[in-house]
Design an enzyme around this catalytic site. Structure first.
Site, PDB file in Angstrom:
ATOM      1  N   GLY B  14     -16.352  10.924 -53.177  1.00 39.36           N
ATOM      2  CA  GLY B  14     -17.043  10.561 -51.819  1.00 39.36           C
ATOM      3  C   GLY B  14     -18.571  10.258 -52.247  1.00 39.36           C
ATOM      4  N   SER B  16     -20.003   6.960 -51.795  1.00 38.28           N
ATOM      5  CA  SER B  16     -20.534   5.818 -51.212  1.00 38.28           C
ATOM      6  C   SER B  16     -21.883   6.079 -50.446  1.00 38.28           C
ATOM      7  CB  SER B  16     -19.423   5.309 -50.543  1.00 38.28           C
ATOM      8  OG  SER B  16     -19.292   6.141 -49.299  1.00 38.28           O
ATOM      9  N   ARG B  17     -22.105   7.300 -50.195  1.00 35.06           N
ATOM     10  CA  ARG B  17     -23.186   7.658 -49.484  1.00 35.06           C
ATOM     11  C   ARG B  17     -23.647   9.030 -49.413  1.00 35.06           C
ATOM     12  NH1 ARG B  17     -20.910   9.845 -44.445  1.00 35.06           N
ATOM     13  NH2 ARG B  17     -18.818   9.334 -44.267  1.00 35.06           N
ATOM     14  N   ASP B  65      -8.111   8.110 -50.456  1.00 35.28           N
ATOM     15  CA  ASP B  65      -8.357   9.489 -49.707  1.00 35.28           C
ATOM     16  C   ASP B  65      -8.128  10.321 -51.025  1.00 35.28           C
ATOM     17  OD1 ASP B  65      -7.965  11.842 -48.485  1.00 35.28           O
ATOM     18  OD2 ASP B  65      -6.220  11.049 -47.192  1.00 35.28           O
ATOM     19  N   TYR B 157     -14.559  24.330 -41.648  1.00 40.08           N
ATOM     20  CA  TYR B 157     -15.410  23.824 -42.695  1.00 40.08           C
ATOM     21  C   TYR B 157     -15.833  24.982 -43.731  1.00 40.08           C
ATOM     22  CZ  TYR B 157     -19.627  21.557 -44.289  1.00 40.08           C
ATOM     23  OH  TYR B 157     -20.701  20.674 -45.201  1.00 40.08           O
ATOM     24  N   ALA B 158     -16.174  26.249 -42.984  1.00 39.35           N
ATOM     25  CA  ALA B 158     -16.487  27.312 -43.526  1.00 39.35           C
ATOM     26  C   ALA B 158     -15.438  27.921 -44.514  1.00 39.35           C
ATOM     27  CB  ALA B 158     -17.124  28.451 -42.713  1.00 39.35           C
ATOM     28  N   ALA B 159     -14.387  27.936 -43.820  1.00 42.66           N
ATOM     29  CA  ALA B 159     -12.953  28.316 -44.708  1.00 42.66           C
ATOM     30  C   ALA B 159     -12.688  27.240 -45.697  1.00 42.66           C
ATOM     31  CB  ALA B 159     -11.912  28.333 -43.794  1.00 42.66           C
ATOM     32  N   LYS B 161     -14.873  25.486 -47.536  1.00 38.91           N
ATOM     33  CA  LYS B 161     -15.771  25.453 -48.566  1.00 38.91           C
ATOM     34  C   LYS B 161     -15.825  26.947 -49.303  1.00 38.91           C
ATOM     35  CE  LYS B 161     -17.884  21.536 -48.103  1.00 38.91           C
ATOM     36  NZ  LYS B 161     -17.763  20.676 -49.228  1.00 38.91           N
TER      37      LYS B 161
END
Lengths: 217, 247, 491
Positions: B14, B16-17, B65, B157-159, B161
């Site tokens: 990831g 690219s930005r 991906d 998201y939390a899970a 991370k």
């Protein structure tokens, strides 16, 4: 300390018992060493006042700690008091005196050195473990207290090294550590010094945190 | 003066930005050889490539991906052929998706977990073969401050991370004996990604909560990462570094 | 005789002196304001057709938010000390800046005074001083509304826009009849570039009605202005003035058009007031007078229920009888818009409006939406699923998964997902009620730092100004006999 000097920075340090080692360090690095007993409140206060008067530093490292490899039954109240004085209270007094002064000069970094981030479960000497919990919780609150004046406060929780305070740990614990830590070895002062130097000199956005440098426990 | 990562072979997923791009640039400034992956943003990837070239670094760039095992194998394989191996893997690719549980559908969950958790597993596993063989290497997983404490964050998201945190700990323990270190970098709100999208009052809330009174920059976080992946860092593994401004 | 609802102070419709007045509910549930002028006799006017609604609405207390600075001492008593005085209850939320006396129309229903002979234009320096006063009073200037006359007739109009933008005003709106915009595409383009918004008067689709209300056939020009503003991304607030029996049956059609045109952000429906150069002579029998609740009910009828009076809440920043507000969520799949009150409690919407006249992203709004989503999720109601789907699409636009958008893009996406309908009721001499005036947050701002509530300005204060009046009036006797005597004693 050598890691800081190696970057060409002016460094002062304090020592208490290892006079010969302090001399050698001064001679090798050109840094100024001063004797200071951290359990002597008046001496500590006088020292901190002098430091502030000379102009607050940009970076402060608190590395001093004491421990004794004693079981719970053998620990005395004096052991407890001395551990709290050196490991905890002196760090508090230092941050209280130097933090605002550093802030007034535009900010800086305080790095406290300890041994636990409360993520580990280890059979450590009880009084030592207590002071380490104190240190890590204090780091969080110090980060909040001094952040607004631009002073970052972080703690490095070290694993056992082949030298220094680790000799005050039970031998069996050190051996277990050597066998079970991720890196399967003890650390060296030199490599943890690099971590301290990194946090003290390169960090700009982290405060109130405990970073472990312990080879993985 | 030689850089702190001179010749170090780095792969950033990831890249690219956002923070991924800043990591690539920070590594390149220190003399690293840089490769990065991206999924969709070809123009951004091209931009990152141009910026790296401007630093004298000719990057390797892979589209795919991270949750695709064949892609992970292909990337690591290509780098092994090109460079002879890999010293640093940064699992940075993530998904930003803010949604309450009421609207959190199964495809959202799968996309999040696949990208943020399965991806790091696939890339770590692919990279670790060579690292263990070489008895040298380091993995840096990019987490987020919200996995370190209870804050408002989308559940998936939390899970993901928090799962990444577990992956970091377990991998650190498992591969440490081969001299490979695995750490986690969990930045707070930055001037990239979510930090640019949130409504002003949210950013203000963050500033008010953070002891340093500001959001961070991707550049300063990337600068911290340099030490973590460099050879100077020899004793930190399974560690979590959380530059979040003192939340 | 009906039941007394409350006493207040009003004005004589002829001489504008202050008069004690009573507001009463009659047996047919209508609400009347009555007063008697020693010179011009008894006067009464119907304020509402629904006493229960009137009383319940009036019972809503606006959030106390007194102005920081009150340059005028309380001397004559309300409404003759405006500026603001120390008894005023609301700070300025909508600063109105009148920049010209010139207008290119002479509408029968116009409720302000204009003057085209010896035209007056505000100079830019005066506007800068106004902005500075507002900054001193408010901290930040969120919004400025330019009016006139027709503001675009000001030869330096663009400079005003630039000054406002440079001063950090977030929302600049320009009241306009649209004729200039329809003919001047580059102007509209420039407005888009500056992020300015247009408050476009739009009363009817019917050419005959147009002639009656505006004195001219303007529908084509206004639609053209709408097309152009859409083309250049200029946000528009439609301002239809509702007149009973003339255009109130068109309110549904106007609202539908507002929902369909992407750049129309708000509709602010005004009730006709018989004041100003046109309004004073328009419709001598004043049979077109329409009350707020009648407008709300006409909305429900003509929208076939997709917007009803229960969907409106009072503005916490103003007197509840002055502003009723409904927000609607647009259905990207083409279904009817969903009023916010259908998925959040009215109290929650009311609370979200506490800070500004307009809904802005805030913690309160976020919490209310989060609560709404949970409630919709656990609900079995047939509409819940559609609403949840709309909210999901909105979140998708705010946090697209495939790209990072800027905060400005996110704000725009949020704005474009909803629309607001305001019913704003101004007062004329007949309906004048100082209780409402004291809670006014729309003020005309002058370069000396005074801010005068718009209704007081239109009805009383503008007459003093030579800039707008062929024969400006001084106003000794206006404050009424009692107060005049007191003044004599003080003198």
């Amino acid at each position: 300390m050598r890691a800081l000097v190696a970057r060409g920075l002016p460094v002062d340090f304090t020592w208490c018992e290892g006079e010969a080692r302090a001399r050698a360090l001064s001679e090798a690095t050109g840094a100024v060493g001063r004797r200071l007993d951290l359990t002597d409140r008046a001496a500590l206060q006088g020292f901190l006042r002098a430091v502030v008067d000379e102009g607050a530093p940009d970076v402060v490292l608190h590395c001093a700690a004491v421990s004794q490899a004693r079981g719970l039954q053998d620990l005395t109240d004096d052991d407890w008091d001395r551990a709290v004085e050196v490991n905890g209270r002196s760090a508090f007094a230092l941050c209280r005196a130097l933090g605002p002064a550093m802030g007034a000069r535009g900010g800086g970094d305080i790095v406290l050195v300890g041994a636990l981030d409360r993520g580990q479960t280890l059979p450590l000497p009880v009084h030592f473990a207590a002071t380490q919990g104190m240190l890590s919780a204090m780091t969080m609150a110090l980060g909040k207290a001094l952040g607004p004046v631009g002073v970052r406060v972080n703690m490095v929780a070290l694993g056992p090294l082949g030298e220094g305070l680790s000799r005050a740990l039970p031998a069996s614990l050190v051996e277990d550590y050597r066998a079970f830590s991720a890196l399967r070895r003890l650390g060296t002062a030199e490599e943890v010094a690099r971590v301290l130097a990194w946090l003290a000199l390169e960090n700009t956005f982290m405060t109130g945190r405990v970073v472990t440098a312990n080879g993985g426990i | 003066m030689t850089g702190r990562l001179e010749g170090t072979r780095c792969l950033v997923t990831g890249g690219s930005r956002g923070l991924g791009r800043e990591l690539c640039l920070a590594f390149a400034r220190e003399g690293a050889r840089v490769a990065f992956t991206f999924r969709r943003r070809e123009a951004d990837a091209e931009d990152t490539t141009l910026r790296l070239r401007a630093l004298g670094c000719e990057p390797q760039c892979f589209q795919g991906d991270v949750a695709d095992g064949a892609h992970a194998q292909a990337v690591v394989g290509a780098l092994t052929r090109a460079w002879g191996g890999l010293d640093v893997l940064v699992n940075n690719a993530g998904v930003q998706h803010v949604v309450p549980l009421a609207l959190l559908e199964e495809p959202d969950w799968d996309l999040m977990l696949n990208t943020c958790l399965k991806g790091p597993y696939l890339f770590s596993r692919a990279a670790l073969r060579g690292m263990i063989r070489a008895r040298k290497g380091t993995i840096l997983n990019v987490g987020v401050f919200s996995s370190e404490r209870i804050v408002e964050a989308p559940a998936h998201y939390a899970a993901a991370k928090a799962g990444l945190r577990g992956l970091t700990d377990a991998l650190a323990r498992e591969v440490g004996r081969h001299g490979v270190r695995v750490n986690m970098l969990s930045p707070g709100l930055l001037d990239v990604g979510l930090g640019r999208m949130l409504m002003p009052h949210r950013v203000e809330e963050y500033r008010a909560q953070a002891a340093l009174g500001r959001t961070g920059t991707a550049e300063e976080v990337a600068r911290m990462a340099v030490f973590l992946v460099s050879d100077e860092n020899t004793f930190m593994t399974g560690a979590r570094v959380t530059p979040d401004g003192g939340l | 005789m009906g039941a007394l609802l409350h006493p207040t102070t009003s004005l004589c419709r002829t001489c504008k002196r202050a008069l004690p007045a009573l507001v009463e509910a009659r047996e047919d549930r209508s609400v009347w304001l009555s007063k008697s002028c020693p010179e011009h006799g008894a006067q009464s006017v119907r304020l509402s057709t629904d006493a229960a609604w009137y009383a319940a609405t009036r019972a809503v207390k606006p959030v106390a938010s007194a102005p920081r600075r009150t340059p005028r001492p309380v001397h004559f008593g309300c409404p003759f000390d405006c500026g603001a005085c120390a008894q005023h209850g609301q700070k300025v939320r909508l600063p109105v800046v009148t920049i010209t006396s010139a207008c290119n129309l002479d509408c029968p229903i116009c409720y302000v005074y204009n003057k085209n002979d010896g035209t007056w234009h505000m100079d830019v320096a005066a506007f800068r001083r106004i902005l500075q006063h507002l900054k001193d009073d408010l901290g930040e200037v969120d919004i400025v509304n330019f009016t006139g006359g027709e503001p675009f007739l000001h030869p330096e109009f663009m400079t005003f826009l630039e000054v406002a933008r440079d001063a950090g005003v977030h929302r600049v709106t320009i009241c306009s009849n649209g004729l200039f915009l329809a003919k001047n595409e580059p102007l509209v383009k420039r407005l888009g570039e500056l992020g300015a918004r247009v408050a476009l008067s739009f009363d009817t689709f019917d050419p005959q009605t147009d002639v009656v209300l505006q004195g001219s056939r303007l529908v084509e020009a206004k639609l053209r202005a709408l097309d152009l503003t859409e083309k250049y991304n200029v946000d528009v607030t439609l301002i239809p003035v509702m007149t009973k029996g003339m255009n109130d049956h068109e309110v549904g059609a106007i609202l539908r058009m507002a929902m369909e045109r992407p750049n129309v952000r708000h509709v602010e429906l005004h009730t006709i007031t018989y004041t100003g150069q046109g309004g004073t002579h328009f419709d001598p029998s004043r049979s077109g007078r329409i009350s707020m609740v009648e407008v709300l009910d006409r909305i429900a009828e003509t929208t076939h229920g997709w917007l009803t009076r229960e969907d409106f809440v009072s503005s916490p920043c103003a007197h509840p009888l002055c502003y009723q507000i409904a927000y609607l969520l647009l259905d990207p799949d083409g279904g009817p818009p969903v009023p916010f009150t259908r998925f959040m409690p009215r109290e929650a919407l009311y609370a979200c409006l506490a800070e500004r006249l307009y809904l802005e992203p805030s913690r309160a709004l976020e919490d209310a939406l989060q609560d709404a989503m949970d409630r919709l999720w656990v609900s079995d109601e047939p509409e819940a699923e559609r609403t949840l789907k709309i909210l999901r699409q909105l979140l998708g636009a705010l946090f697209p998964r495939d790209r990072v958008i800027t905060r400005e893009e996110a704000l725009r996406a949020a704005e474009r997902a909803s629309k607001a309908v305001y019913v704003h009721s101004h007062m004329d001499e007949d309906t004048f009620d100082v209780e409402r005036l004291a809670q006014c947050c729309d003020s005309n701002c002058a370069e000396d730092g005074t801010t005068i509530p718009v209704c007081a300005y239109n009805v009383l204060y503008k007459e003093k100004e030579a800039e707008f009046m062929a024969a400006p009036r001084s106003w000794g006797e206006r404050s009424g006999d009692v107060k005049l005597r007191r003044l004599a004693v003080l003198a």
